[in-house]
Write an enzyme that holds these catalytic residues in place. Sequence first.
Site, PDB file in Angstrom:
ATOM      1  CE  LYS A   1      -4.244  -1.203   2.274  1.00  0.00           C
ATOM      2  NZ  LYS A   1      -4.626  -1.689   3.601  1.00  0.00           N
ATOM      3  NE  ARG A   2       6.360   0.834   2.878  1.00  0.00           N
ATOM      4  CZ  ARG A   2       7.478   0.677   2.473  1.00  0.00           C
ATOM      5  NH1 ARG A   2       7.991   1.683   2.016  1.00  0.00           N
ATOM      6  NH2 ARG A   2       7.953  -0.606   2.000  1.00  0.00           N
TER       7      ARG A   2
END
Length: 463
Positions: free
Chosen positions: A239-240
């Site tokens: 997600k980062r």
Amino acid sequence: MAVVTRFAPSPTGMLHVGGVRTALFSWLHARRMGGKFILRVEDTDRERSTDEAVRVILEGMRWLGLNHDEGPYFQTQRFDRYREVIQRMLAEGTAYRCYCTKQELDEMREQQIARKQKPRYTGVCRDRTEPRAGVDPVIRFRNPLEGTVVVEDLVHGPVTFQNAELDDLIIARSDGTPTYNFSVVVDDMDMGITHVIRGDDHLNNTPRQINMLRALGHTPPVYAHVPMILGPDGAKLSKRHGAVSVLQYQEEGYLPDALLNYLVRLGWSHGDQELFTREEMIALFDIHDVNKAASAFNPEKLLWLNQQHMMRMSPAELVPHLQYQLQRLGLASDNTALLEGIILAQRERVKTMKEMAQNSRFFFVDDVPIDPKAAAKHLSAEGAPFLQDARDRLAALPDWKAQPIHDALHALATEKTVGLGKIVQPIRVAVSGGTVSPPIDVTLELLGSERTLARIDAALKRV
Ligand code: GLU
């Protein structure tokens, strides 16, 4: 033997490109071999699984066109079957009840760490015959104590594990629910999976799964552990890095074929070919050729491929994608001729279907807001007579087609000895609200004479 593959996502996070690539490889292998592709949702972790994640899996797979031949199966609907297999293993002695308490297990662990040993279950309950009052037992698999397990992996080659390194895995918790590695084994067996293609973060689970399959008298499938997709910083894509739900790519105006084309090239190649249609991927993909080096996600390349696919697909195929984007803007049209015309006019100048829809708004609404800067520059009192002339000539055209429109505007520019821009830009601003649009002749043809003339009239009023 007919090939059977599966995609088995856990609905604990949103399906993103990493999962889609695994799904694609499994689907391609099945399609190439004329086999069967199964979709199985591994939702046994009830706390972390969400309905939204399940929805993204099902809708995402549909959007991508990765159609399954069987399923979707849900592991939570198969608990009776897992219990049945556990009973069988208990009866056959390949599994046993373990009554160790948490405290005992913690002590075992601490002692092993103190002795600088790898912490593992020692197997004290292997031969226990008597239940312990007040303790709800877990069930453990009786892993072989000696020898090796060799995973003949199609991507990594043979990988050898020592049985002595694998402890007796818990297959059912004290409340009777099956654990993850066990349900995978029962499903792969029951569903007749011949090829397990999955992320290589599962490679370490494989020797345990092979041992369990063998204990059940089943020949293990062939395994192919595909490398992870990395973010630009070299860490596993997450997600980062903006690894978003696959449906977000749909929303952003990517074509499923472009996304699949992008993903197939991560870890696989065919000479130096970059562009693949779905049919070419099916014909050429070979799981044996996947290499084990991880590859990094490159959003610019995806964008480039998206435009390449927009250019290559037929306008008719692109119509539903444009309609979807228009709907998102609150616009609707089923005028196929207009939609196809817009696609042909716009696709060279945009990279996504979303951009195409945004830039095409003025074809679908009448109250087109005029960009004040563009108006100040191109809709001036000084230019108004040209705009009026252009309007009159356009109004007199017997045939509202790009070519006569083009000829009329060129003739006017020549007669007035002004650059074509002086004639065309005011029209463009009047009809589209801004200074950028496809060629004016095509734009006006698509817009139709009535709307064109009405918009020029409105513009003339404001100068
Ligand atoms: N459910 C697992 C995951 O989402 C995949 C397991 C498998 O393919 O065997 O990572």
